[in-house]
Design an enzyme around this catalytic site. Sequence first.
Site, short mmCIF file in Angstrom:
data_model
loop_
_atom_site.label_atom_id
_atom_site.label_comp_id
_atom_site.label_asym_id
_atom_site.label_seq_id
_atom_site.Cartn_x
_atom_site.Cartn_y
_atom_site.Cartn_z
CB THR A 339 -0.93 0.03 1.23
OG1 THR A 339 -0.13 0.24 2.40
CG2 THR A 339 -1.71 -1.25 1.36
CB CYS A 340 0.09 4.67 -1.03
SG CYS A 340 -0.08 4.20 -2.77
CG ASP A 341 -0.30 4.11 5.79
OD1 ASP A 341 0.73 4.49 6.38
OD2 ASP A 341 -1.43 4.32 6.23
CG ASN A 378 -3.77 2.01 -1.23
OD1 ASN A 378 -2.55 1.97 -1.22
ND2 ASN A 378 -4.42 3.15 -1.31
#
Length: 399
Positions: A339-341, A378
């Site tokens: 994910t982008c986290d 996401n």
Amino acid sequence: MDSQELVQHFAEQSHPDELEQFDRASLEELVAKHETPFMVLDLEEVDYQYKSLQAALPGVKLFYALKSLSHPELIKRLKGLGCHFDLATIGEVELVESLGIKGDQCIHTHPIKKDKEIKRALEFGCKRFVVDNFEEMKKFYKYAGQVELIIRVSFRSKQAVVDLSRKFGCSLEELPVLVEMAQSNGIEVVGLSFHVGSQSLSPATQVNAIRSSVAAMKVMNNVKWKFLDIGGSFPVSYQEEVTPIEEFCAPVMEALSELPEHIEVFAEPGRFISAPSMIEVVSVVGKAKRGSRTWYYLDDGVYGGFSGQMFDHASYPIAPLKPFDPLGEFYPSVLAGPTCDSIDVVAEDIELPELEVGDILIGKQMGAYTIASATEFNYYPKPKIVVVEDIFDPTTEAL
């Protein structure tokens, strides 16, 4: 350095093969058939864990805690082994009902319930409920004559990774008042319960809780006690070894011998049965050198199958599928989720051999509180579950 010291030196520098007990050929066949990420549920390991715990707790009735892993195939397997079930929600009631399980094979253990949850459990045929406070007791007044109540008592444990007595359980001082409140309203109290915490590393608190419960039952001799529910807490090995289950349960059984013979003992294992029964298979989808460490980006992370690292305080053993030289070169590495986290990191400062994009890694002990708490953040889908009968190498002992 003599020869013995040299052997010890190399042993300390080597990296053990975390997958040595698995049949790698079987894993490779699964990888060829299924797109990663996916989880593998091994039903033979369910058998092994259930039978091991039952052997360590002879005479104790096991109620599997569905919340840890509620896959239908696992539930059906446990049903066939004679297991009972620990329920907490309408969804869990409807799941076991759909699988042919009867209400008298279950206990409803959530101490806080909506009225509709009580009604639905009674419709299902489950009449044993857990309560732990005065407001909850009031909810059962109108069900007098239909229910059997078990009062949950709090025993805090510093040895448990997840302290479940922080949120639930009355004090021993409140217990007589709760019993009197029930009896004066025509409600039958039949037992006591406690849960010292999940993944308890010592049986000491559980032993003390049993002895305190026995003492309370003897003092409160105006109650027709039928049951003592000792909860879960039975540990499994993640990154470090834990006490073997037969040794862990020995002092528990010794304490239970102090109970009057007519009182039936329940336990609520979840993690012990489910955790070793499932692994996760993931792929390296990206790779970057950042400072002194290589970052490998996987196709699943802490928002998916590895969610137990966030919610369950677990750290899962993870290793490459391809064989490696334990005395070869290993490098400081990071395993990150997709994910982008930025919190989506599975392992930091892990030492690994050089990996390439497309390489496969296996996470072990991933049955408990993983897919159960996974999200689709996401819009990454949750890993699918593949059910098998055996993925262990027959020449090694299953852990």
